[in-house]
Design an enzyme around this catalytic site. Structure first.
Site: not given
Ligand code: UDP
Length: 455
Positions: A18, A110, A334, A353-354, A357, A373-374
């Site tokens: 977030h 948010d 990442q 986010n992933s 990206e 939501d995955q």
């Molecule tokens: N991320 C990172 N390094 C890692 C794993 C994840 O920087 O080794 C970051 C990734 O780039 C993303 C965030 O952590 O911006 C994860 O957000 P996402 O919505 O994908 O998943 P959540 O952690 O909320 O389940």
């Protein structure tokens, strides 16, 4: 002295997924002359590896300043106290900043924290909700909120037709909370995002028009929607903000040198990157299947296993892993990894986010959604954007090693050509959206003009 067009408070829910997009959006606002104050919780801020230097930060309290959610004992207790203490401390902060040189005139909050609307109304601020999920997912939650759709769906094989969605869904495609003991509380939190959305001036969504045209057109009839994404650092997209190279509020320390040492010496598109984000807790049996699936694929891999998850790795796996096979790290940069030429595929839990990206950097995906939501993001990746495949679970809910191996090969070898071409196409469209005159850039411009005229 710099004069600003407006002063915006940014109030994210305290989670990596977030905070990242909301801070990124702030950088875009800042580049257009808006003063920004980021408002995290004290407990979130405590865990940060580093802090952004370009924006001011003022923390509020969630009532559990030492360890946040962990300290609260239950999610329900956490959310109740966060609302109580958060409302008071947010009001105190706005009051303090009202008397400053550049008084606050807007809040971007948010919608996991809907109580912020009442607080902001008392100060006559411009109010914008920032949805960190995509528009299709927001649409599904909207229909659950309206009582039109029930989660989880009653029949497993039922075809679900939801107005405003570009494709039909099955039970395995809609958001799921089954694995969380506090599923009901979480569902209520998600529904509450819409409880007072009619009172806000603007609804911002971290997506872009070209990606979800039908969904965005449909939701725009209900709310003043503006898509402003992808909210990722500019240097990975349009490159217009020269200092914007990384997310600046990180919960974990990335093992950057180790990752780049591996990637720098590999052929183009030859390495598989695997990560399940910042929150997922993978079952030990699944972890074992994943470990062997990666090994058996015969692709060199870079796998993020957070320290808390590492005890679930198969016995001796790390000791026996050779550098020829791959590398396991506790956290990585990442974006830098996904951008690297040697990466050929992203095995992901499909957090939004992933996913975004991967879209921005044109990396095809193998998806293994866990919850929330995955599953919906996965459905879109596979069937709508056609830039990945889902590795399917068996009846026990486990994705087996053979399936993982097969999906990795499908995406990285000859058969994956179309998927890889589509990934390149989406990369281009994502960059265009935030570049000068693109759909998201225009929406951000309009938002800034609105701040100046309403306030
Ligand atoms: N991320 C990172 N390094 C890692 C794993 C994840 O920087 O080794 C970051 C990734 O780039 C993303 C965030 O952590 O911006 C994860 O957000 P996402 O919505 O994908 O998943 P959540 O952690 O909320 O389940």
């Amino acid at each position: 002295m710099t004069t600003h067009k407006a002063h915006c408070l940014i109030l994210p829910y305290p989670g990596q997924g977030h905070v990242n997009p909301m801070v990124q959006f702030s950088k875009r606002l800042q580049s257009k002359g808006v003063k920004i104050t980021i408002v995290p919780t004290k407990s979130f801020l405590k865990n940060m590896q580093e802090l952004p230097t370009s924006m001011s930060i003022e923390a509020i309290s969630d009532g559990y300043d030492d360890c946040g959610l962990e300290q609260a004992g239950s999610y329900a207790a956490y959310l109740t106290r966060f609302e109580e203490v958060g409302s008071i401390t947010l009001a105190q902060l706005i009051q303090k900043l009202t008397n400053s040189e550049c008084p606050v005139n807007c809040i971007v909050y948010d919608p996991f924290l809907p109580w912020a609307v009442e607080v902001a109304k008392n100060f006559r601020l411009v109010i914008a909700a920032f949805f960190t999920q995509n528009c299709a997912v927001d649409n599904i939650y909207y229909h659950v909120h309206k009582g039109v759709l029930k989660l989880p769906p009653t029949q497993a094989d039922q075809e679900i037709i939801i107005p405003g969605l570009s494709s039909t869904m099955e039970a395995s495609d809609v958001p799921s909370f089954a694995i969380n003991p506090e599923a009901e509380v979480i569902l209520e939190l998600l529904m509450n995002q819409f409880s007072n959305l009619d009172k806000v001036d603007c609804v911002l969504i971290n997506s872009f028009y070209e990606l979800e045209k039908e969904e965005i057109d449909w939701m725009s009839k209900l709310y003043p929607i503006k898509t402003i994404g992808p909210a990722i650092p500019s240097m990975y997209l349009d490159k217009r903000l020269h200092d914007d190279k990384e997310y600046e509020l990180n919960m974990f320390k990335p093992m950057t040198d180790e990752c780049l040492n591996l990637l720098n010496h590999q052929p183009i598109s030859s390495v598989l990157y695997a990560s399940f984000g910042s929150l997922a807790k993978v079952e030990a049996e699944q972890m074992e299947e994943l470990a062997w699936g990666l090994k058996n694929s015969n692709k060199k891999f870079l796998w993020v296993v957070r320290s808390a998850e590492a005890p679930k790795l198969p016995k001796n796996f790390l000791d026996e892993l050779t550098s020829e096979e791959g590398l396991v790290v506790s956290w990585c940069p990442q974006l830098q990894v996904l951008e690297h030429k040697s990466i050929g595929c992203f095995l992901t839990h499909c957090g939004w986010n992933s996913t975004l990206e991967a879209i921005c950097l044109g990396v095809p995906m193998v998806t293994m959604p866990q919850w929330s939501d995955q599953p919906t993001n996965t459905k879109l990746v596979q069937d709508v954007w056609e830039m990945g495949v889902r590795a399917k679970q068996d009846d026990k809910g486990i994705v087996r090693r053979e399936v993982i191996e097969e999906c990795i090969k499908l995406v990285m070898e000859e058969k994956g050509k179309v998927i890889r071409e589509n990934a390149k196409k989406w990369k281009e469209l994502a960059r265009n959206a935030v570049d000068e005159g693109g759909s998201s850039d225009k929406n951000i411009e309009e938002f800034v003009s609105k701040l100046v005229t309403i306030s």
